[in-house]
Design a protein around this motif. Structure first.
Motif, short mmCIF file in Angstrom:
data_model
loop_
_atom_site.label_atom_id
_atom_site.label_comp_id
_atom_site.label_asym_id
_atom_site.label_seq_id
_atom_site.Cartn_x
_atom_site.Cartn_y
_atom_site.Cartn_z
N ILE A 1 -9.80 12.87 -2.54
CA ILE A 1 -8.79 12.84 -2.91
C ILE A 1 -8.77 12.74 -4.42
N ARG B 1 0.58 -1.36 0.00
CA ARG B 1 0.18 -0.22 -0.20
C ARG B 1 1.27 1.57 0.05
N PRO B 2 0.26 2.27 -0.87
CA PRO B 2 1.44 3.32 -0.48
C PRO B 2 1.06 4.31 0.55
N ASP C 1 -5.33 6.16 -6.42
CA ASP C 1 -6.03 5.19 -5.22
C ASP C 1 -5.04 4.69 -4.25
N VAL C 2 -6.02 6.04 -3.01
CA VAL C 2 -5.45 5.79 -2.03
C VAL C 2 -6.69 5.81 -0.96
N HIS C 3 -6.49 5.05 -0.21
CA HIS C 3 -7.52 4.36 0.55
C HIS C 3 -7.10 4.98 1.92
N GLU D 1 1.86 16.08 0.41
CA GLU D 1 0.28 15.26 -0.35
C GLU D 1 -0.65 15.49 0.56
N ASP E 1 -4.77 4.01 4.52
CA ASP E 1 -2.68 4.40 4.17
C ASP E 1 -2.69 5.48 5.07
N LEU F 1 -5.40 12.49 -5.88
CA LEU F 1 -4.06 11.53 -5.29
C LEU F 1 -4.40 9.87 -5.75
N SER G 1 -3.10 10.57 9.80
CA SER G 1 -1.56 10.81 8.87
C SER G 1 -0.51 10.96 9.69
N THR H 1 1.12 6.20 6.95
CA THR H 1 1.65 7.58 6.06
C THR H 1 2.18 7.83 7.45
N LEU I 1 1.94 8.75 2.05
CA LEU I 1 1.72 9.70 1.21
C LEU I 1 2.87 10.87 1.97
#
Length: 272
Positions: free
Chosen positions: A193, A66-67, A200-202, A73, A205, A198, A93, A209, A69
């Motif tokens: 988003i 998973r990404p 596909d950010v859940h 961002e 995520d 951004l 975050s 971060t 940020l």
């Protein structure tokens, strides 16, 4: 077919057929787990001599990384979401709190002077039980986490403007003033988003971060597990981390990353 007739080659063919038919890897892994559990019980009950489910890694589904940020961002997303949820994005975050933990926060959980948030409850929703507010799943989930000093002014403004009144008033509420739920937040999230570009950010995520930012600040595995509320952290270690100030040092590192994006805080005594 009778349990005693199921062989390891048949299990392999069954699993391969599912994958070849396009069934998702996660679904296949869960189906294999269930079959393996059934056969384990059959072994325990003396119905079969050996479990035929012997595929190495068959119960594990490959998951994409998973990404997470960047700080820039995060603020772009916070700027894109309605103002009443801006601080929620920042806390998710920079403190790695879960959605349910944020939805369960009450005014008395927030200590602006000490810059800490106490997690005492979480909002969950299931098909069987509906919406419930209860204590975190494990003892380690009940924790106190320091937040970056840069968020103090915004958090205070949020409490004054958007939080429910009273000591037990909810810090974050739903679009219509009720309990904040994933399904009534999803549309807001998708718009934000999209506006922030951004992709596909859940929401989860953001937690990833926060953990990544803390890790880059030198937090040990145990300190990270404390901030994230993992159950394997012993209570004594949690208290030790809070007393010796390392938790605030982690938050301070995150604060430095925020200041690089936002610049000095004009509301602070030193202007830094």
């Amino acid at each position: 077919m009778p349990l005693r007739d199921i062989t390891t080659p048949q299990v392999r063919r069954w699993r391969t057929t599912l994958l070849d038919q396009g069934v998702g890897a996660a679904t296949v892994a869960k189906a294999y787990q269930i079959l393996r559990a059934i056969m384990n019980t059959a072994v325990d009950d003396g119905l079969v001599q050996r479990n035929p489910c012997r595929i190495k890694g068959g119960a594990t589904a490959p998951s994409a990384e998973r990404p997470f940020l960047s700080v820039a961002e995060v603020f772009r997303l916070a700027d894109a979401i309605p103002a009443r949820y801006r601080v929620m994005i920042l806390l998710a975050s920079f403190t790695a709190l879960r959605f349910g933990e944020l939805a369960g926060l009450q005014r008395w959980d927030v200590d602006l002077e000490r810059r800490t948030i106490s997690v005492r409850r979480s909002v969950a929703e299931t098909r069987s039980d509906g919406l419930t507010v209860k204590a975190p799943k494990s003892a380690a989930g009940v924790r106190t986490v320091a937040f970056p000093a840069s968020l103090t002014v915004e958090l205070a403004a949020h409490l004054a403007e958007y939080a429910e009144p009273g000591r037990t008033g909810r810090v974050f509420v739903g679009p219509r003033g009720g309990v904040l739920r994933r399904n009534n937040f999803r549309r807001i999230w998708l718009r934000a988003i999209g506006a922030a570009g951004l992709g596909d950010v859940h929401f989860h995520d953001l937690r990833h971060t926060g953990n990544t930012l803390a890790a880059t600040g030198g937090a040990s595995t145990r300190e990270l597990m404390h901030r994230m509320g993992h159950s394997s952290v012993r209570a004594a270690l949690i208290y030790q981390h809070l007393v010796n100030g390392r938790d605030h040092e982690i938050a301070g590192h995150v604060d430095d990353q925020i200041r690089r994006v936002k610049g000095p805080d004009p509301g602070s005594p030193s202007g830094t």
